[in-house]
Design an enzyme around this catalytic site. Sequence first.
Site, short mmCIF file in Angstrom:
data_model
loop_
_atom_site.label_atom_id
_atom_site.label_comp_id
_atom_site.label_asym_id
_atom_site.label_seq_id
_atom_site.Cartn_x
_atom_site.Cartn_y
_atom_site.Cartn_z
N LYS A 2 141.17 68.57 31.61
CA LYS A 2 141.58 67.26 31.74
C LYS A 2 143.01 67.40 32.32
O LYS A 2 143.54 67.84 33.37
CB LYS A 2 141.41 66.55 30.68
CG LYS A 2 139.90 66.83 30.11
CD LYS A 2 138.84 66.16 30.82
CE LYS A 2 137.59 66.77 30.48
NZ LYS A 2 137.22 66.58 29.21
N TYR A 17 134.49 64.56 20.79
CA TYR A 17 133.78 64.83 22.00
C TYR A 17 132.21 65.10 22.06
O TYR A 17 131.63 66.02 21.01
CB TYR A 17 134.43 65.88 23.04
CG TYR A 17 133.88 66.11 24.23
CD1 TYR A 17 134.22 65.16 25.52
CD2 TYR A 17 133.30 67.23 24.52
CE1 TYR A 17 133.53 65.45 26.51
CE2 TYR A 17 132.51 67.58 25.69
CZ TYR A 17 132.91 66.76 26.88
OH TYR A 17 132.33 66.75 28.15
N ASP A 77 141.59 69.20 18.61
CA ASP A 77 141.45 68.89 19.79
C ASP A 77 142.57 68.08 20.46
O ASP A 77 142.47 66.75 20.24
CB ASP A 77 139.95 68.54 20.18
CG ASP A 77 139.60 68.24 21.49
OD1 ASP A 77 140.55 68.27 22.59
OD2 ASP A 77 138.43 68.49 21.89
N ARG A 85 137.47 91.45 32.66
CA ARG A 85 137.07 90.63 31.54
C ARG A 85 138.05 90.76 30.39
O ARG A 85 138.29 89.81 29.86
CB ARG A 85 135.79 90.88 30.88
CG ARG A 85 135.54 90.30 29.80
CD ARG A 85 133.85 90.12 29.57
NE ARG A 85 133.12 91.31 29.83
CZ ARG A 85 132.73 92.32 29.24
NH1 ARG A 85 133.61 92.53 28.13
NH2 ARG A 85 132.02 93.30 30.01
#
Length: 377
Positions: free
Chosen positions: A195, A98, A170, A46
């Site tokens: 994306k 978004y 963003d 992690r």
Amino acid sequence: MGFSTDAIHAGQKPDLETGAVITPVYMTSTYAQDELGVNKGLTYGRTHNFTRAAYEKNIAVLEKGKYGIAFSSGVASVNALMSLVKAGDHVIVGDNVYGGTYRLLELVMKDYGIEFSWIDTSDAANLPKALKPNTKMVMIETPTNPVLTLTDIKATADFAKANNLISVVDNTFMSPYFQNPLTFGIDIVLHSATKYINGHSDIIGGILVTSSDKIYERLKYIQNAAGAIPSPFDCWLCLRSTKTLAVRMDRHNYNAIKVAEYLEKHPKVEKVIYPGLKSHAQHKLAKKQMRGFGGMVSFVTKNHEQALSFFRKVKVFTLAESLGGVESLVCHPATMTHASVPKEKRESFGLTDNLIRLSVGIEDIEDLIADIDQALS
Ligand SMILES: *Cc1c(COP(=O)(O)O)cnc(C)c1O
């Protein structure tokens, strides 16, 4: 170095042990330690992973930043951002960001005592009006989805600096290839790597980029403490994908311009929205802060029946949510991505029932135009 050279090489050296040119997928949860208290600086999956580190460095370089911090999704990166503010703090957010960002902030984070103001950031004059004594952050998206409204990045960065706020953009729709908000003075860039960065519609991912040591320390801490990390394989897929980001984006852009120009002349089309068209209200701003206009094109049909029939008839374009992959997609924002936004609010920013959003892929342009042509006929 140029963008493509960086995309192909930054963060990636041949593997120390084997000389493998491509960074391996380090599928391991833990690392052997030499003796108590002595290790190679790697302790747990992690916290440390070389594939992830290479990917983070790669995106940081492409965004002209110092640090990348990768997460398991775009919204997990938004969630991590919220660790930079506390209960009682106020955050200014663009009113057309978004949908998942809106949901996380307004329906989850608000309950933790963080206050949000949703404003139209496309007019920079609205920013100072929203300022409060407890404002700590301003967050914008440009261009927005699906009405492709722009916000002046430089004006937002200047406003944030003057008022000691953390600024966030963003940058998902433009990818690091067409727009680099950090170069305008923005503190943090956010991407849904799902994306354009990954670009092949086969993973979910998110990444933040900053050049601030202080912001990096905190986000890196949260990445490990909250643990929303991407898998080594997802990081490897993204690394593989950024190698072709420039050629993909150039082709998305080329195809999208052709599609937008075709639609603009079509008698059944009421309006086309694409920042690369002279008819776009903010075309000048687009040319100022973007190096290309991207692959997203929205258009409005003259009546609802035409819109419905378009969705029934398209063959090359696939009806689906998401965007930014090599394949062309079509979606109906009013009933899909923005179904949870009340009709009145939607229509206030131009998202009507007849609006169709295209994520123009990198197929042959003749096939895309022919498909749109038959679907509109
Ligand atoms: C998809 C998207 C997100 C959310 O990313 P996920 O990877 O789906 O969590 C955030 N911002 C924009 C602009 C997006 O398109």
